[in-house]
Design a protein around this motif. Structure first.
Motif, mmCIF file in Angstrom:
data_model
loop_
_atom_site.group_PDB
_atom_site.id
_atom_site.type_symbol
_atom_site.label_atom_id
_atom_site.label_comp_id
_atom_site.label_asym_id
_atom_site.label_seq_id
_atom_site.Cartn_x
_atom_site.Cartn_y
_atom_site.Cartn_z
ATOM 1 N N SER A 1 0.819 -1.216 0.000
ATOM 2 C CA SER A 1 0.000 0.000 0.000
ATOM 3 C C SER A 1 0.853 1.267 0.000
ATOM 4 N N ASP A 2 2.103 1.159 0.438
ATOM 5 C CA ASP A 2 3.010 2.313 0.411
ATOM 6 C C ASP A 2 3.470 2.645 -1.011
ATOM 7 N N SER B 1 4.391 5.833 -2.913
ATOM 8 C CA SER B 1 3.286 6.703 -3.320
ATOM 9 C C SER B 1 2.994 7.728 -2.231
ATOM 10 N N LYS B 2 2.593 8.921 -2.638
ATOM 11 C CA LYS B 2 2.269 9.969 -1.666
ATOM 12 C C LYS B 2 0.927 9.717 -0.979
ATOM 13 N N GLU B 3 0.050 9.005 -1.667
ATOM 14 C CA GLU B 3 -1.278 8.729 -1.113
ATOM 15 C C GLU B 3 -1.596 7.247 -1.206
ATOM 16 N N ARG B 4 -2.362 6.772 -0.234
ATOM 17 C CA ARG B 4 -2.827 5.391 -0.281
ATOM 18 C C ARG B 4 -4.118 5.323 -1.091
ATOM 19 N N VAL B 5 -4.231 4.274 -1.893
ATOM 20 C CA VAL B 5 -5.392 4.093 -2.752
ATOM 21 C C VAL B 5 -6.397 3.195 -2.037
ATOM 22 N N SER B 6 -7.657 3.630 -2.014
ATOM 23 C CA SER B 6 -8.692 2.898 -1.282
ATOM 24 C C SER B 6 -9.364 1.847 -2.151
ATOM 25 N N GLN C 1 -11.757 3.518 -4.614
ATOM 26 C CA GLN C 1 -11.041 4.111 -5.741
ATOM 27 C C GLN C 1 -10.648 3.043 -6.759
ATOM 28 N N ASP D 1 -13.092 3.128 2.148
ATOM 29 C CA ASP D 1 -12.189 4.276 2.179
ATOM 30 C C ASP D 1 -10.782 3.928 2.649
ATOM 31 N N GLU D 2 -10.472 2.641 2.699
ATOM 32 C CA GLU D 2 -9.147 2.182 3.092
ATOM 33 C C GLU D 2 -8.623 1.196 2.051
#
Length: 419
Positions: free
Chosen positions: A191-192, A232-237, A240, A335-336
């Protein structure tokens, strides 16, 4: 144009790790080895349709890694594996192998596997399949190797000696080094790196000692400086990742269920621009559909009565009529990132319940593939069960791509210094 690095993929599965490496356009696939036929068919198809590998049927060897002499030199008319010229044939066509990638089957190392097995997997032959990986590395002497496996390997001690020590000592005996502190450096979370899934894995990089005066320094540089650049700067849910895939309406009459018809596609919500396969849910009974709806609705309402293991075990006991030492259900949080996609999906999907209660179902193979970061154009060949299994066992291609970019950076540095 810069020369690509030659790679070989062992225990290739359906090709998630290899696909990520090829996506970087920095590598040339020389050969792959896999013994399960659906995975072999899937990988061959992917190489032909996505990567224009015309001889994929030959380059992907359907064979048992334990039969080393035949693996290297070829075999004829085997009842199960057909014929092949062997790995030596493909290696001799190129100027050596730069990187070997892959990881032995993880079931013997996984914590869950050891809990289920009455002997703690101590007598499972898969504990020692890494020895055949080591043999291939020793034969072709790549500059590096990437050995992927589950964190459970850190605590696996099948014969009184930690597996990690056996692996480290084995590679050192043939002139390769891996990082001294595997737990500190090599344990990463997919996830990172943009994968919509909390999937912890060991990415063990090995370097041929003669390439560097201080291999440990190079390895620390890889894990501390190079690889983090690709996080990645953001985690993808979950939402998404799969939110735009077709929705399904449950069929609730008993006559339909006698014919094993449980869902129909919701035409009002279908995204007609998505062209892919394996979109349909598996069959679920009316009882299970009711359980899925109840658990997902509990989260939607934020009551959260069924979020701890005791409550979920009680639901299983009351609804199914039997007890289980582990809780059987989990609703994916929209959302996770998803929980870890596992091969157990081929048996049931109860730990991967869709977050929309009105759909009353578990995830489809394509949704599982999306959560593993497979492209929609990546088709899977085989039965539904084998498809769930190969998806769950795969390395997420996006994670593989980030690792491949980092490895190429390190190789470029080494080659530049040599020049």
């Amino acid at each position: 144009m810069k020369t690509k690095y030659n790679i070989m993929d062992l225990f290739a599965g359906c090709g998630g790790l290899l696909d990520g490496f090829l996506q970087t356009e920095k590598y040339n696939d020389v050969a792959s080895v896999e013994w399960l036929k659906p995975q072999v068919n899937t990988l061959r198809n992917r190489l032909k349709t996505r990567w224009n590998v015309k001889d994929a049927d030959k380059r992907v060897l359907h064979f048992d890694m334990q039969r080393e002499d035949e693996l290297f030199n070829g075999w004829d008319n085997d009842e199960v594996y057909g014929s092949s010229k062997g790995l030596d044939h493909f290696v001799n066509k190129v100027k050596g192998i730069d990187i070997i990638i892959g990881g032995p089957p993880c079931q013997a190392y996984s914590t869950a596997g050891r809990v289920r097995d009455e002997k703690g997997m101590k007598e499972d032959y898969r504990n020692y399949l890494f020895e055949h990986y080591l043999s291939v590395v020793n034969r072709y002497r790549p500059k590096m190797f990437v050995f992927e496996n589950v964190p459970g390997m850190l605590s696996a001690v099948p014969d009184g000696t930690p597996i990690t020590k056996l692996i480290k000592d084995g590679f050192e005996s043939i002139g390769y080094e891996i990082i001294d502190d595997i737990k500190k450096y090599a344990k990463i979370n997919a996830s990172d790196f943009g994968v919509p899934q909390a999937r912890k894995r060991l990415i063990i990089l090995g370097i041929r000692k003669e390439l560097s005066g201080n291999a440990q320094e190079l390895l620390r540089h890889f894990y501390e400086v190079i690889l983090p650049k690709y996080e990645s700067k953001e985690r993808v849910s979950v939402k998404q990742a799969i939110g735009n895939l077709p929705k399904y309406i449950p069929i609730l009459d008993e006559e339909s269920h006698k014919k094993r018809l449980a869902y129909r596609v919701d035409d009002t919500n279908t995204n007609t621009n998505i062209k892919t396969t394996w979109l349909e849910p598996r069959y679920h009974s009316l009882r299970d559909m009711g359980i899925f709806e109840m658990l997902a609705a509990d989260l939607e309402s934020k009551e959260c009565k069924y979020t701890d293991s005791k409550a979920l075990s009680k639901v299983y006991e009351e609804k199914v009529g039997s007890k289980s030492p582990i809780h059987r259900y989990h609703v994916l949080r929209p959302d996770e990132p998803s929980t870890t996609i596992i091969a157990h999906l081929y048996k049931d999907g109860n730990r991967f319940i869709h977050y929309e209660s009105k759909q009353k179902r578990t995830i489809t193979p394509r949704e599982a593939a999306r959560l593993q970061s497979f492209e929609d154009g990546f088709d899977f060949l085989g039965s539904r069960g084998s498809v769930y299994q190969m998806i769950g066992n795969a390395v997420p291609p996006l994670l593989a791509k980030m690792v491949a970019l980092a490895v190429a950076d390190l190789l470029d540095e080494i080659m530049k210094n040599d020049r």
